[in-house]
Design an enzyme around this catalytic site. Structure first.
Site, short mmCIF file in Angstrom:
data_model
loop_
_atom_site.label_atom_id
_atom_site.label_comp_id
_atom_site.label_asym_id
_atom_site.label_seq_id
_atom_site.Cartn_x
_atom_site.Cartn_y
_atom_site.Cartn_z
N CYS A 49 0.83 -1.21 0.00
CA CYS A 49 0.00 0.00 0.00
C CYS A 49 0.86 1.26 0.00
O CYS A 49 0.40 2.33 -0.37
CB CYS A 49 -0.95 0.00 1.18
SG CYS A 49 -0.12 -0.23 2.75
N ARG A 51 4.20 1.37 -1.42
CA ARG A 51 5.21 1.44 -2.48
C ARG A 51 4.97 0.40 -3.55
O ARG A 51 4.41 -0.67 -3.29
CB ARG A 51 6.62 1.26 -1.92
CG ARG A 51 6.94 -0.11 -1.34
CD ARG A 51 8.34 -0.16 -0.80
NE ARG A 51 8.48 0.67 0.39
CZ ARG A 51 9.22 1.77 0.43
NH1 ARG A 51 9.90 2.17 -0.62
NH2 ARG A 51 9.28 2.48 1.55
N SER A 109 10.00 3.04 5.69
CA SER A 109 8.56 2.85 5.82
C SER A 109 7.87 4.10 6.38
O SER A 109 8.51 4.96 6.97
CB SER A 109 8.26 1.68 6.75
OG SER A 109 8.76 0.50 6.20
N GLU A 114 8.20 -0.85 11.39
CA GLU A 114 7.10 -1.81 11.21
C GLU A 114 7.67 -3.12 10.65
O GLU A 114 8.67 -3.11 9.94
CB GLU A 114 6.00 -1.22 10.33
CG GLU A 114 6.47 -0.72 8.96
CD GLU A 114 6.18 -1.70 7.85
OE1 GLU A 114 5.68 -2.77 8.15
OE2 GLU A 114 6.49 -1.36 6.70
N GLY A 189 -18.96 3.29 26.38
CA GLY A 189 -19.18 4.26 25.29
C GLY A 189 -18.84 3.65 23.95
O GLY A 189 -18.31 2.54 23.87
N GLY A 191 -17.12 5.40 21.37
CA GLY A 191 -16.16 6.21 20.62
C GLY A 191 -15.35 5.36 19.65
O GLY A 191 -15.10 4.18 19.92
#
Lengths: 473, 271
Positions: A49, A51, A109, A114, A189, A191
């Protein structure tokens, strides 16, 4: 020569990258079309995604060949997105190797450190290998690149810590509880960030309960994160046995307060409780964090940890660059010694052919009664003898190739002239002669069954055969 | 034989020193998970040499290792090392090696300074062996529990300070807490047996030298500390920080007791 042509998140935005990115099938098609070109020796394509890069080895180092190969790779990428023209970069030779090691080590990266990119490169290489698009040059290169990337990961702390808020929250939970399988977690919640953390907790094996003001609106969230839905009024009860609480409501008041938690801590027998407060304004009373066995982290705390990880990774990137340079230098040494490899092979072949010719005569006359096993032993002895004789000269030749003021070419030429190496056939380089070991022997069968391109001809040498394929320097 | 004892002793010291250095190096990598198989292997080699040294030295001195206080320190360290090597399998507790390594080194070297005493004839030899064996295993487990407690407090402090930089990644809080508890559960009955038999011996020998009394008091104090920690844990659910402090207090008493053994020959105080 090694060439890397492509684009990455540094040079192209997502709208270009998504057009150039290709599926595994498209990668294989591209490999096929580029391999059909005469100047492209070996290649593989890395498409992620962030390169898309074509890594190629040209058939020779001549400028026209290299330029033609670069042009073909650029054209292949531009065919997918014309707008990518200014985004495409090309690295050659040692810069290409350096770039590849940096990419594999995740120094290039979007999120430095990563771990996925090395696996993606290996997969791309495997696909190319299955399509017979890669050979010894890229194999050697990838071996060194992989080793370098692993060194970067093992010898530096570039991959340590987390840099995104949800993953940091889960990582902290791991530092408190060791493992999350079966741990009781509560999401308060709905969120977005809270749901992300809850999903990660659920993936790690935690049992989730989702608390909301409206059960109808809470149920879909609970389903999405693989938990059960509960009303806000149940929160104080759920806190009795919860181990991790993720809170991200839009409430203006504290949802979890000190008076609410204090009696429950005694009932919980002071078991550790990790409170992740992702809401602004905060859902958890900050004083709760001072209580024994309670660890409270709000968004600022998590961002602070993220910053620490990012800074650490940045520091480690300097150490990683030293390793990258070592890999590049290792590759250069390898490439330099490769220049004298044809001479070394020819020298071995010359010695072998000379000795074999004499031995062949003996095998037909005085030694004709030798069994196949004895012939195999003689052939092995011949190889060992050649290795022993040539060890010194070959080492010297390789060392010469590594010198900056390399006189290896002169030496190679001299050896060519002295031993008439140009007349040696490449197919005769590494194969024990069938004449010596006998047609029916296991060793002969082994070698005769090997692919001809790997082992060359097993036929006895003749004066005519030397004309078919000669070593070029 | 003596030369061989010296060689294996030196090898054990070297192996423990190397392992300790490796553990500290692994610990000093900020943020990285402390996993060091090589240092554990080195420590394992050290443990083998250590065990060999005990066997050879006991032959030389014609003394059964578990019948002599000389070997208690050394054996307790060996128990701690072996327990650590066993416990690390399947758990991410390699960082504890940075505690166990120096401890083993210290006790191994210290044991050389402890004098060998002959067993008084009025004591049961079998009971004395059991007393020493129980004590050395108890000591080993409590000292290891002290290591986990120390790490527990460090990890807790880091989590509270919200500062993860500086050190490598240490074992998880819960892992350390549970491990410390289990080690105390194993060590406590052994310590109890050691205390009871020790009390019997003191009564039989009618010893009243200051060193012996100090040892007895510190031994009982350590036992009480461990007992209180386990009792509070069972009845009131006190775990984590409070347990860690209690365990460390017990271990401190044990450390002082061992110090008495060490300084006794230096001060010329009798048994």
């Amino acid at each position: 020569m090694i060439i890397v042509t492509g684009l990455s998140h540094h040079t192209a935005d997502i709208s270009i990258r998504e057009q150039v990115a290709m599926s595994a099938e498209e990668e294989v098609d591209l490999l096929g079309s580029l391999l059909g070109l005469v100047h492209v020796g070996e290649l593989f394509v890395v498409s992620t995604c962030n390169r898309v890069e074509i890594i190629a080895a040209t058939v020779d180092d001549a400028e026209p060949t290299v330029s033609a190969c670069v042009a073909a790779c650029r054209a292949a990428l531009l065919a997918r997105c014309e707008r990518a023209h200014s985004s495409i970069y090309t690295h050659r030779d040692e810069n290409a190797v350096r770039h590849l090691v940096k990419v594999a080590s995740s120094l290039d990266s979007l999120v430095v450190g990563e771990a996925q990119i090395l696996g993606q490169i290996k997969q791309a290489y495997e696909r190319a290998k299955n399509s017979a698009a890669v050979g010894p040059v890229l194999h050697q290169l990838l071996t060194r690149v992989t080793r370098g990337a692993k060194r970067v990961r093992n010898e530096t702390s570039i991959g340590v810590g987390q840099v995104s808020v949800p993953s940091i929250a889960v990582d902290l939970a791991l530092q408190i509880f060791g493992e999350l399988r079966g741990r009781r977690a509560v999401l308060v919640g709905a969120g977005e960030m809270g749901q992300m953390v809850a999903r990660l907790l659920s993936d790690a094996g935690a049992k989730l309960k989702v608390v909301g003001r409206d059960l109808e609106r809470t149920r879909p969230v609970a389903q999405a994160v693989g938990g059960s839905a509960h009303l806000m009024s149940e929160l104080s009860t759920l806190l009795l046995d919860a181990e991790i609480v993720v809170s991200s409501t839009a409430a203006q008041e504290h949802v979890i307060t000190q008076p609410m938690l204090a009696p429950r801590l005694k009932q919980r027998r002071r078991a550790n409780l990790f409170l992740i407060d992702l809401a602004v304004p905060r859902d958890v009373d900050p004083r709760v964090g001072d209580m024994e066995g309670v660890f409270r982290y709000d968004v600022d705390d998590l961002s602070h940890v993220a910053l620490q990880s990012a800074e650490l990774r940045k520091k480690e990137a300097d150490a990683a660059r030293v390793i990258v340079e070592q890999v590049v230098s290792d590759w250069q040494r390898h490439a330099q010694t490769q220049q004298v490899t044809p001479t070394i092979k020819a020298l071995r072949a010359k010695f072998r052919l000379g000795l074999e010719a004499e031995l062949y005569k003996s095998l037909r006359t005085r030694l004709k009664d030798l069994t196949p096993e004895q012939r195999t032993a003689v052939a092995k002895m011949l190889d060992a003898g050649i290795n022993r004789i040539l060890h010194g000269p070959i080492t010297h030749l390789r060392n010469e190739a590594l010198r900056p003021d390399a006189s290896s070419e002169d030496m190679a030429e001299m050896l060519d002239e002295v031993f008439e190496l140009r007349s040696i056939e490449t197919g005769e380089l590494d194969v024990p002669s069938v004449r010596l070991i006998g047609e029916g022997s296991p060793a002969a069968q082994k070698f005769s069954s090997a692919p001809p391109q790997d082992f060359g001809s097993t036929a006895p040498p003749s004066d005519d055969s030397a004309q078919t394929k000669t070593i070029t320097h | 034989m003596e030369a061989l004892a010296t060689v294996v002793f030196s090898l054990a010291v070297v192996a423990y020193s190397v392992a300790t250095t490796e553990f500290f190096l692994a610990l000093s990598r900020p943020g990285a998970v402390v996993r060091s198989s090589t240092s554990s292997i080195t420590m394992g080699v050290g443990a083998i040499m250590h065990a060999l040294h005990i066997v050879i030295a006991s032959f030389l001195l014609h003394t059964c290792p578990v019948a002599s206080m000389r070997f208690v320190l050394s054996l307790a360290a060996l128990v701690a090392v072996i327990s650590f090597l066993i416990l690390r399998a399947g758990r991410r507790i390699d960082a504890l090696g940075a505690f166990v390594g120096p401890l083993a080194l210290l006790l191994l070297i210290s044991s050389e300074f402890v004098e060998t005493t002959s067993v008084p004839p009025q004591l049961s030899r079998v009971l004395l062996m059991l007393h020493v064996a129980a004590n050395l295993f108890g000591l080993g487990f409590v000292l290891l529990a002290a290591g986990t407690s120390t790490f527990y407090l460090v990890v807790e402090r880091r989590l509270r300070a919200k500062n993860m930089s500086g050190l490598g990644r240490l074992p998880a809080l819960d892992v350390l807490d549970r491990l410390g508890h289990r080690l105390l559960l194993i060590g406590f009955p052994l310590l109890s047996f050691g205390c009871v038999t020790g009390g019997m011996f003191l009564h039989q020998l009618d010893v009243n030298s200051p060193a012996s009394l100090a040892r007895a008091v510190l031994g009982y104090a350590a036992w009480v500390m461990v007992f209180v920690v386990l009792l509070q844990r069972a009845l009131l659910g006190f775990s984590g920080r409070r347990s860690a402090y209690g365990t460390l207090a017990g271990a401190l008493c044990i450390a002082l007791m061992l110090m008495v053994y060490l300084v006794r020959p230096l001060l010329g105080v009798g048994a």
